[in-house]
Each structure stands twice: as C-alpha cells, then as structure tokens.
Design a protein around this motif. Structure first.
Motif, mmCIF file in Angstrom:
data_model
loop_
_atom_site.group_PDB
_atom_site.id
_atom_site.type_symbol
_atom_site.label_atom_id
_atom_site.label_comp_id
_atom_site.label_asym_id
_atom_site.label_seq_id
_atom_site.Cartn_x
_atom_site.Cartn_y
_atom_site.Cartn_z
ATOM 1 N N GLN B 184 0.845 -1.186 0.000
ATOM 2 C CA GLN B 184 0.000 0.000 0.000
ATOM 3 C C GLN B 184 0.884 1.240 0.000
ATOM 4 N N ALA B 186 1.418 4.296 1.461
ATOM 5 C CA ALA B 186 0.861 4.747 2.741
ATOM 6 C C ALA B 186 0.255 6.144 2.633
ATOM 7 N N ASN B 187 0.877 6.994 1.836
ATOM 8 C CA ASN B 187 0.370 8.362 1.720
ATOM 9 C C ASN B 187 -0.321 8.584 0.370
ATOM 10 N N ARG B 269 5.730 6.600 0.486
ATOM 11 C CA ARG B 269 6.018 5.576 1.499
ATOM 12 C C ARG B 269 5.208 4.338 1.156
ATOM 13 N N LYS B 271 3.870 0.480 2.374
ATOM 14 C CA LYS B 271 3.702 -0.543 3.404
ATOM 15 C C LYS B 271 3.659 -1.904 2.723
ATOM 16 N N THR B 297 -1.835 -5.332 4.611
ATOM 17 C CA THR B 297 -1.042 -4.084 4.610
ATOM 18 C C THR B 297 -1.463 -3.169 5.752
ATOM 19 N N LYS B 298 -2.631 -3.460 6.376
ATOM 20 C CA LYS B 298 -3.083 -2.631 7.511
ATOM 21 C C LYS B 298 -2.153 -2.814 8.714
ATOM 22 N N PRO B 300 1.383 -3.740 8.582
ATOM 23 C CA PRO B 300 2.493 -4.085 7.681
ATOM 24 C C PRO B 300 3.652 -4.769 8.394
ATOM 25 N N THR B 303 7.434 -0.728 6.685
ATOM 26 C CA THR B 303 7.050 0.449 5.891
ATOM 27 C C THR B 303 8.332 1.064 5.340
ATOM 28 N N ASP B 311 2.600 4.806 11.602
ATOM 29 C CA ASP B 311 3.114 3.540 11.066
ATOM 30 C C ASP B 311 3.990 2.850 12.120
#
Lengths: 105, 322
Positions: B184, B186-187, B269, B271, B297-298, B300, B303, B311
């Motif tokens: 994922q 992240a941002n 970023r 994950k 990925t929730k 991870p 990261t 994170d």
C-alpha cells in the motif's frame, strides 16, 4: 429468422464445411505418417500431426464431434509433453483417421 | 462493440462469429495470423473494442501478439480474451503476464463465452465512457481515488479485474502454488489530493515498476487495485523472502524519492503486508486470498520510504511480545 434459428443455421454450415475439410485434414495426417514411417526422427512431421490435432481438438469438440475432439486433444497433449513416442501415438492417429473417414460418409 | 478474432483455423473463426452474433455482437472481424491482426488493427477505419486471441498459432503466437497489442496505443487498454485449448492452460499464466484480460477454453462452452463477453462488453463500455469524459474535460483526466486505473508501467502490471479472473481460472488447487503480497502506498490519498489525476497515475506507475523490478525473480504478476493498493502474485517456490524484498524495494524507492524531491513532489512511502498463501484445506477462495493480501497491509511487516508516527505505532503493535 430468430437469433437461435440463425445460430443453428450457421452451425449447420460450419459442420458441413468441417465434414468437407476432413478429406484435407486426413491427407495432412497421412502425409506426416508416411514421412514418419521412413524415419522416426522427423520433428517437422510430428509438428504437422500436432498442429492438425490441435486444430481438431478446438474445432471438432465445439461443433458436436466430441469423440474426434477428445481423441485429437489427447494426441495434441501427448505430443506437446513429448513423453510418448511415435509407437504410442501412431495407433491413436490411425484411430483418428478412421473417425474422420467415418464422418465423411 | 467491434471485435477482432485471431485464430489460424478459419472454421473456428466462423463458429465464433456465429456464436457472438447470437449474443448480439454483429460487428465481428476475423484474421488467421498475428501479422494479419496487427495489420488489421493499424489500418481499421474505426478501432477495435475487444480482441479474442488464439494462443497456439504459427508465426506470432497469441501471447506475443497480446504483448504487442498492449504496446500499441489503439489496443493498449481494450479487453484481450485468450482462447485456448485445454492442453495449454499453463500458457495462460504467460498470457496474463503479457496483459490478457481473461481467457476461454476450447471446445467453446456457449454459457462461458456469453459470460466472458458480457464482462468484456462492460469493460469496453467503461473504456469508451472514460475516453469521452477525458475529451469533455479538455483532456484533464478524472478518476476517483478508489478506481483501479490502468497504469502505464513499463513492465507487466495487469488490471485488478484481470488478476481476479486469473486466480479464478487457476482455481483453489493451483492457487496453492502461489503466494500473494499486498503493498500500500501509505500516503496515497495525500498524493491524490496534491497531484492532478495524470501525475497521480504516473506516480502509481512508477511504484508499479519499482515493485515489479524488485520482485522479478519470483515470476510475479502485479496488479493495481485502486486507493494506492497493489497486489503481487508469486510462484510459491521462487518467491523472494520478505526481508530481501523489502531491501530491494527500499533501494529503488530511495532513488525514486530523490527524483520526486527534485520535482517538489511528496516522497512515497510503501507498506508491505505479510505474504499470504492458500493451504490445501483452506476454505478461502482464490479471490479472498488477494483481498487478504491487501488487508495484511493494515498491519504491515515493514514500511519503506520513511516511517511516520502512526506507522511506527502500528508496527510496534504488530510485533510479537518478548
């Protein structure tokens, strides 16, 4: 004419053309077999048998000639895997030729 | 929908035309080789919306043709359905990696054909609507954050729908031989809000390339699932261990973020979720494996590209206690 009737009509035409084409397909298989009778190591002739069987497997099974389709598929698969020699394949091809001959009549 | 059939057996083309006509597709053309297909596509007055490709053909085979059509702007995003004999099912892996959307087996099953064509029609309609919207918006591309938009990755990155079709065709038993890993950005939402849609797509395409390059040794099939999520399917036996994979992605991500810094763009970023595979007695369907990979990925396993506070907390919470 309804869509279903049109489809049936088109399928009948494809089947008729297939039956006519069996002569040529048999000829191709026979030529390859003759080549293999004289010398077993003939990749081109084996490829020819496989190509014809591959086409038959896809087409014949789709238009109701299921037994021909299934037999052609077995030959195609065995040749592709390369595990069965011509001694094993040849009787199957002869069987296929007989079946092709059968639908021509 | 204008359809092109490519098959070296003319009677099979005729049969498919009849079957397609019975399900309402009358604008159907056929050719008997890959070379003819390319020529027809390039010279057609109106472009094709969908193509059905036989795999085993002399000359350019269906897989190579599929790859070539994905690089051709006229066919880069049309549904490409492979039509193949049962003896070639293993070739389908290569076909999906080359950009195929779906596949059908010969002998043709009428219900299967109709189902696949319904899906291909929906994809083609969506494509036309997207292009119309694009034209109406003065070429400013618009798509929602959640959309699994098509990426322009240099390497194979297939549609998420195509990946779902692929795992469904693999079936539960063959899925046992694969491992799925979710990624994922992240941002991603922050990037989506600060970039225009086209730049966001380019950024996601860059990330797809980073992931594909880093996972190349595991015969990966990579897909973008929308909302900044990616999922990669590997051969179970050749999959890289997660730590090594993370190192390889981190190296590439540092270079990429260096370029973004020069452009004044936010760094990315990523994950990485825990790998997931299907046990032989698992009740999970193949598609659920993909979804589980995304859910992983929730929490991870790592990261990359810089750790933010939330994170770091999530990672500490996911570590087993001493």
């Amino acid at each position: 004419m309804s869509k279903e009737a049109k489809l049936n009509d088109a399928l009948t035409q494809v089947r008729s053309k297939f039956v006519v084409s069996c002569q040529e397909r048999s000829q191709t298989l026979l030529e390859a077999m003759r080549a293999l009778e004289t010398e077993l190591d003939q990749p081109e002739a084996l490829a020819q048998v496989r190509r014809e069987c591959h086409k038959l497997a896809g087409l014949a099974g789709s238009i109701g000639f299921t037994e021909i389709g299934n037999l052609a598929e077995v030959i195609d698969t065995r040749l592709k895997e390369g595990r069965a020699g011509w001694v094993v394949i040849e009787p199957m091809v002869k069987d296929l030729l007989q079946r092709l001959e059968g639908i021509k009549k | 929908m204008k359809i092109l059939i490519v098959d070296d057996e003319p009677l099979f083309c005729e049969l498919l035309k009849a079957e397609l006509s019975a399900c309402g597709h009358t604008n159907v053309h056929s050719v008997n080789s890959g070379a003819e297909a390319i020529s027809s596509i390039k010279t057609a007055e109106t472009p094709f919306d969908c193509a059905l490709l036989d795999i085993d053909m002399p000359g350019i085979d269906g897989i190579e043709l599929c790859r070539l059509l994905r690089f051709e702007p006229l066919t880069a995003d049309i549904p490409l359905v492979m039509v193949t004999a049962r003896s070639e099912v293993e070739s389908v892996d290569k076909a999906f990696a080359a950009g195929a959307t779906d596949y059908l087996t010969k002998p043709i099953d009428r219900r299967d054909l109709r189902g696949r064509m319904t899906m291909a029609s929906a994809m083609a309609r969506e494509r036309v609507a997207r292009k119309t919207t694009l034209a109406n918006n003065k070429k400013t591309e618009q798509f929602p954050f959640e959309e699994a938009c098509r990426l322009e990755a240099e390497y194979a990155c297939i549609d998420y729908l195509a990946l779902q079709n692929y795992v469904l065709k693999l079936g539960s038993m063959r899925m046992f031989n694969h491992v799925a890993i979710g990624f994922q950005v992240a941002n991603a939402r922050e990037l989506f809000l600060t970039l225009d849609n086209s730049a966001f797509r380019e950024t996601m395409s860059d990330i797809a390339e980073v992931i594909v390059e880093a996972t190349m040794s595991g015969n990966p099939i990579t897909s973008y699932a929308g909302s900044g999520f990616f999922v990669v399917l590997f051969d179970r036996h050749s999959a890289t261990c997660p730590e090594r994979l993370a190192d390889q992605i981190e190296q590439r991500l540092q270079i990429l973020n260096g370029w973004y810094a020069q452009l004044g763009q936010l760094p990315v970023r990523i994950k990485i979720g825990a790998p997931i595979s299907r046990g032989l007695v698992s009740l999970r369907s193949p598609v659920e494996i993909l979804e589980k990979a995304l859910i992983n990925t929730k929490k991870p396993i790592t990261t990359l590209g810089g750790l933010q506070e939330e994170d770091a907390i999530a990672q500490i919470q996911s570590q087993p206690g001493e």
